[in-house]
Motif scaffolding. Structure first.
Motif, PDB file in Angstrom:
ATOM      1  N   GLY A  69       0.849  -1.244  -0.164  1.00 31.30           N
ATOM      2  CA  GLY A  69      -0.016   0.086   0.067  1.00 31.30           C
ATOM      3  C   GLY A  69       0.941   1.344  -0.089  1.00 31.30           C
ATOM      4  O   GLY A  69       1.962   1.105   0.136  1.00 31.30           O
ATOM      5  N   VAL A  70       0.118   2.384  -0.114  1.00 32.35           N
ATOM      6  CA  VAL A  70       0.537   3.677  -0.362  1.00 32.35           C
ATOM      7  C   VAL A  70      -0.108   4.708   0.473  1.00 32.35           C
ATOM      8  O   VAL A  70      -1.319   4.544   0.594  1.00 32.35           O
ATOM      9  N   LEU A  71       0.557   5.535   1.279  1.00 33.50           N
ATOM     10  CA  LEU A  71      -0.193   6.545   2.306  1.00 33.50           C
ATOM     11  C   LEU A  71       0.315   7.777   1.946  1.00 33.50           C
ATOM     12  O   LEU A  71       1.424   8.203   2.122  1.00 33.50           O
ATOM     13  N   SER A  72      -0.597   8.787   1.413  1.00 31.94           N
ATOM     14  CA  SER A  72       0.061  10.208   1.238  1.00 31.94           C
ATOM     15  C   SER A  72      -0.325  10.908   2.415  1.00 31.94           C
ATOM     16  O   SER A  72      -1.305  10.634   3.096  1.00 31.94           O
ATOM     17  N   ARG A  73       0.274  12.156   2.285  1.00 29.80           N
ATOM     18  CA  ARG A  73      -0.051  13.046   3.407  1.00 29.80           C
ATOM     19  C   ARG A  73      -1.541  13.418   3.343  1.00 29.80           C
ATOM     20  O   ARG A  73      -2.230  13.701   4.172  1.00 29.80           O
ATOM     21  N   LYS A  74      -2.065  13.409   2.156  1.00 28.24           N
ATOM     22  CA  LYS A  74      -3.318  13.900   2.009  1.00 28.24           C
ATOM     23  C   LYS A  74      -4.204  12.979   2.528  1.00 28.24           C
ATOM     24  O   LYS A  74      -5.274  13.141   3.104  1.00 28.24           O
ATOM     25  N   ASP A  75      -4.085  11.546   2.376  1.00 27.37           N
ATOM     26  CA  ASP A  75      -4.861  10.563   2.850  1.00 27.37           C
ATOM     27  C   ASP A  75      -4.878  10.522   4.330  1.00 27.37           C
ATOM     28  O   ASP A  75      -5.747  10.522   4.936  1.00 27.37           O
ATOM     29  N   LEU A  76      -3.602  10.929   4.980  1.00 32.32           N
ATOM     30  CA  LEU A  76      -3.407  10.810   6.485  1.00 32.32           C
ATOM     31  C   LEU A  76      -4.294  12.265   7.214  1.00 32.32           C
ATOM     32  O   LEU A  76      -4.914  12.069   8.100  1.00 32.32           O
ATOM     33  N   LEU A  77      -4.212  13.306   6.341  1.00 30.07           N
ATOM     34  CA  LEU A  77      -5.006  14.475   6.761  1.00 30.07           C
ATOM     35  C   LEU A  77      -6.532  14.492   6.713  1.00 30.07           C
ATOM     36  O   LEU A  77      -7.132  14.746   7.536  1.00 30.07           O
ATOM     37  N   ARG A  78      -6.861  13.656   5.482  1.00 28.02           N
ATOM     38  CA  ARG A  78      -8.581  13.547   5.398  1.00 28.02           C
ATOM     39  C   ARG A  78      -8.845  12.484   6.673  1.00 28.02           C
ATOM     40  O   ARG A  78      -9.742  12.732   7.164  1.00 28.02           O
ATOM     41  N   THR A  79      -8.047  11.631   6.953  1.00 30.02           N
ATOM     42  CA  THR A  79      -8.426  10.588   7.986  1.00 30.02           C
ATOM     43  C   THR A  79      -8.360  11.462   9.370  1.00 30.02           C
ATOM     44  O   THR A  79      -9.226  11.067  10.361  1.00 30.02           O
TER      45      THR A  79
ATOM     46  N   ASP B  45     -11.542  24.984   8.416  1.00 29.23           N
ATOM     47  CA  ASP B  45     -12.130  25.536   7.115  1.00 29.23           C
ATOM     48  C   ASP B  45     -10.810  25.243   6.096  1.00 29.23           C
ATOM     49  O   ASP B  45     -11.140  25.181   4.948  1.00 29.23           O
ATOM     50  N   ALA B  46      -9.770  25.985   6.451  1.00 32.87           N
ATOM     51  CA  ALA B  46      -8.599  25.961   5.567  1.00 32.87           C
ATOM     52  C   ALA B  46      -8.140  24.333   5.213  1.00 32.87           C
ATOM     53  O   ALA B  46      -8.072  24.189   4.008  1.00 32.87           O
ATOM     54  N   ILE B  47      -8.398  23.384   6.132  1.00 36.90           N
ATOM     55  CA  ILE B  47      -8.353  21.983   5.593  1.00 36.90           C
ATOM     56  C   ILE B  47      -9.230  21.632   4.639  1.00 36.90           C
ATOM     57  O   ILE B  47      -9.040  20.906   3.480  1.00 36.90           O
ATOM     58  N   CYS B  48     -10.327  22.103   4.571  1.00 39.16           N
ATOM     59  CA  CYS B  48     -11.566  21.696   3.697  1.00 39.16           C
ATOM     60  C   CYS B  48     -11.207  22.347   2.419  1.00 39.16           C
ATOM     61  O   CYS B  48     -11.266  21.884   1.329  1.00 39.16           O
ATOM     62  N   HIS B  49     -10.532  23.770   2.546  1.00 39.42           N
ATOM     63  CA  HIS B  49     -10.056  24.368   1.119  1.00 39.42           C
ATOM     64  C   HIS B  49      -9.247  23.480   0.445  1.00 39.42           C
ATOM     65  O   HIS B  49      -9.288  23.345  -0.764  1.00 39.42           O
ATOM     66  N   ILE B  50      -8.050  22.894   1.134  1.00 39.79           N
ATOM     67  CA  ILE B  50      -6.987  22.176   0.667  1.00 39.79           C
ATOM     68  C   ILE B  50      -7.768  20.784   0.091  1.00 39.79           C
ATOM     69  O   ILE B  50      -7.257  20.470  -1.433  1.00 39.79           O
TER      70      ILE B  50
END
Lengths: 159, 159
Positions: A69-79, B45-50
């Motif tokens: 698997g791969v984990l991006s900074r974006k995946d982690l921020l979303r979680t 809200d900033a994270i939502c914008h990202i």
């Protein structure tokens, strides 16, 4: 480009053309070290790794050290926004899995890798070696590496 | 490079050398649109914008629309781990402020921008126009743009 006045021997190797330099740029010459975690670690620990190792992407491997698997900074921020207990959630729940992982090999050209990154809108690729049982992660190649290659092309040819 | 057999008129403009192409690559030809938020919006809200805008960096402006800060995905991820109430914390508490913001102008070359990114270890730069009262944000330039430029250099010269 600076004028080459040529009164002194510069000590440099004979220059190849910039076209040759660019075609000759291979993954193995520009890749970075991969940062690898196991499937069982928590999302919280994965985020800590992102900061400690200062990378944008983690690669997840199974008990045989093969890529799963791969984990991006974006995946982690979303979680991290999702109201979950990050200490209890293992990364295998949120990671991108095979066969959805785009990878490359160390003999690939940077032009090929750049094309994959732009076409698939991804920031980095694992560099892998194929084995009968799975894929070994031997490196990572990122847009930072491509940016460094672009810069070195200019430097090498004194632009 | 493919051999140019030249039996047919290709319809292309006369080719410039790859060196000329590279030196001629300017920020204005590769920049993306900036995504801008105000100092008072919350970290949440900033994270939502990202995510909504699918960018790695937000630019923060004051009430006169002048640049005052930069927020990276990494800054936001760090804050989301800190146990803060993300809805109550305004972004001006965590953003990088002037004079610590590295920026560029649209007439700068991509080589100069790539050098700033590598030297300062940053993923993107705001493209600004200087005004007597402050800096207007007119674009952003990222490692994705540099990767696209690297690729277009190869395409244009048929590498």
């Amino acid at each position: 480009a600076r004028p080459r006045v040529g009164y002194f021997y510069s000590g440099k190797k004979p220059a190849q053309s910039i076209e040759e330099s660019m075609i000759g740029m291979k993954v193995r010459d520009f890749q970075s070290m991969p940062v690898v975690v196991t499937e069982q670690i928590s999302v919280y620990d994965a985020i800590c790794h992102i900061f400690l190792e200062d990378v944008g992407t983690l690669y997840v491997v199974d008990n045989d050290s093969y890529l799963t698997g791969v984990l991006s900074r974006k995946d982690l921020l979303r979680t991290s926004l999702g109201g979950n207990d990050l200490n209890k959630m293992p990364v295998h729940v949120i990671m991108t899995r095979m066969p959805n992982i785009t990878y490359c090999k160390k003999q690939d050209t940077l032009i090929d890798v750049a094309k994959k990154m732009i076409d698939k809108q991804i920031d980095s690729l694992p560099v892998i070696e194929e084995n009968v049982d799975g894929l070994n992660v031997v490196g990572r190649i990122t847009k930072t590496n491509i940016t460094a290659a672009f810069l070195s092309l200019g430097d090498e040819h004194e632009l």
